[in-house]
Design a protein around this motif. Structure first.
Motif, short mmCIF file in Angstrom:
data_model
loop_
_atom_site.label_atom_id
_atom_site.label_comp_id
_atom_site.label_asym_id
_atom_site.label_seq_id
_atom_site.Cartn_x
_atom_site.Cartn_y
_atom_site.Cartn_z
N ILE A 35 0.76 -1.16 0.03
CA ILE A 35 -0.14 0.18 -0.19
C ILE A 35 0.87 1.30 0.03
N ASN A 36 0.84 2.16 -1.07
CA ASN A 36 1.43 3.46 -0.93
C ASN A 36 0.36 4.38 -0.74
N PHE A 37 0.77 5.30 0.30
CA PHE A 37 0.24 6.56 0.71
C PHE A 37 0.79 7.84 0.34
N ASN A 38 0.39 8.73 -0.25
CA ASN A 38 0.81 10.08 -0.73
C ASN A 38 0.13 10.95 0.10
N VAL A 39 0.50 11.49 1.29
CA VAL A 39 -0.04 12.32 2.18
C VAL A 39 0.81 13.56 2.07
N SER A 40 0.40 14.89 2.30
CA SER A 40 1.11 16.04 2.28
C SER A 40 0.66 16.86 3.69
N PHE A 41 1.71 17.22 4.27
CA PHE A 41 1.58 17.99 5.73
C PHE A 41 2.13 19.27 5.36
N PRO A 42 2.05 20.40 4.71
CA PRO A 42 2.69 21.42 4.22
C PRO A 42 3.19 22.17 5.51
N ARG A 43 2.70 22.12 6.59
CA ARG A 43 3.12 22.78 8.03
C ARG A 43 3.77 22.01 8.85
N LEU A 44 3.91 20.72 8.57
CA LEU A 44 4.41 20.04 9.67
C LEU A 44 6.02 19.53 9.39
N SER A 45 6.89 19.96 10.27
CA SER A 45 8.17 19.72 9.92
C SER A 45 8.65 18.18 10.04
N CYS A 46 9.52 17.82 9.26
CA CYS A 46 9.96 16.50 8.95
C CYS A 46 10.33 15.64 10.10
N GLU A 47 10.90 16.66 11.02
CA GLU A 47 11.49 15.93 11.95
C GLU A 47 10.30 15.38 13.32
N TYR A 48 9.12 15.91 13.07
CA TYR A 48 7.92 15.42 13.83
C TYR A 48 7.30 14.52 12.93
N ALA A 49 7.39 14.11 12.00
CA ALA A 49 6.73 13.07 11.00
C ALA A 49 7.30 11.62 11.15
N SER A 50 6.32 10.83 11.36
CA SER A 50 6.62 9.25 11.64
C SER A 50 5.33 8.59 11.00
N VAL A 51 5.76 7.35 10.78
CA VAL A 51 4.73 6.37 10.54
C VAL A 51 4.65 5.18 11.45
N ASP A 52 3.80 4.99 12.21
CA ASP A 52 3.86 3.70 13.09
C ASP A 52 3.01 2.62 12.63
N ALA A 53 3.13 1.45 12.26
CA ALA A 53 2.49 0.40 11.86
C ALA A 53 2.44 -0.63 12.98
N MET A 54 1.36 -1.32 13.00
CA MET A 54 1.24 -2.31 13.87
C MET A 54 0.24 -3.72 13.39
N ASN A 55 0.93 -4.84 13.36
CA ASN A 55 -0.19 -5.97 12.50
C ASN A 55 -1.06 -6.62 13.70
N PHE A 56 -1.68 -7.46 13.30
CA PHE A 56 -2.62 -7.88 14.15
C PHE A 56 -2.26 -8.68 15.20
N MET A 57 -0.98 -9.29 15.10
CA MET A 57 -0.29 -10.12 16.22
C MET A 57 0.27 -9.24 17.25
N GLY A 58 0.52 -7.71 16.95
CA GLY A 58 1.01 -6.70 17.92
C GLY A 58 2.29 -6.39 17.63
N THR A 59 2.89 -6.87 16.53
CA THR A 59 4.29 -6.63 16.31
C THR A 59 4.10 -4.99 15.75
N HIS A 60 4.94 -4.17 16.38
CA HIS A 60 4.96 -2.71 16.10
C HIS A 60 6.19 -2.18 15.37
N ASP A 61 5.87 -1.73 14.26
CA ASP A 61 7.19 -1.08 13.69
C ASP A 61 6.79 0.40 13.59
N ALA A 62 7.74 1.14 14.41
CA ALA A 62 7.58 2.71 14.56
C ALA A 62 8.96 3.15 13.51
N GLY A 63 8.52 4.58 13.11
CA GLY A 63 9.44 5.28 12.32
C GLY A 63 9.66 4.76 10.77
#
Length: 95
Positions: A65-93
């Motif tokens: 899945i590819n997401f193309n999301v723009s946040f023009p007023r959000l600094s890159c240092e504060y942006a991250s993506v956190d993903a968690m699967n149904f088993m609870g495995t958490h991938d941060a950043g």
């Protein structure tokens, strides 16, 4: 019209003022709620395509899945993506 319906009374004035104040409060509370930013995003995928359940699954069997999301007023240092699967495995950043 009957005279009791057209004559002014102190009770009628109080009810009219109270009703007007309630209407003003409701209008301003609705405007305030409308202007409030509240964002919550949830994406749910079919968990049966996971490698945990099907170890023989290849990269082609997985869903990309590819997401193309723009946040023009959000600094890159504060942006991250956190993903968690149904088993609870958490991938941060994720990048």
């Amino acid at each position: 019209l009957k005279s009791e319906l057209t004559e002014a009374s102190l009770t009628g004035a109080g009810v009219s003022i109270a009703t007007g104040l309630v209407m003003i409060y409701l209008v301003f509370s609705q405007i305030s709620e409308y202007r409030t930013l509240n964002s919550q995003t949830t994406v749910a995928l079919d968990h049966f395509s996971s490698n945990n359940l099907h170890p023989q699954a290849t990269e082609e069997d997985l869903l990309q899945i590819n997401f193309n999301v723009s946040f023009p007023r959000l600094s890159c240092e504060y942006a991250s993506v956190d993903a968690m699967n149904f088993m609870g495995t958490h991938d941060a950043g994720l990048a």
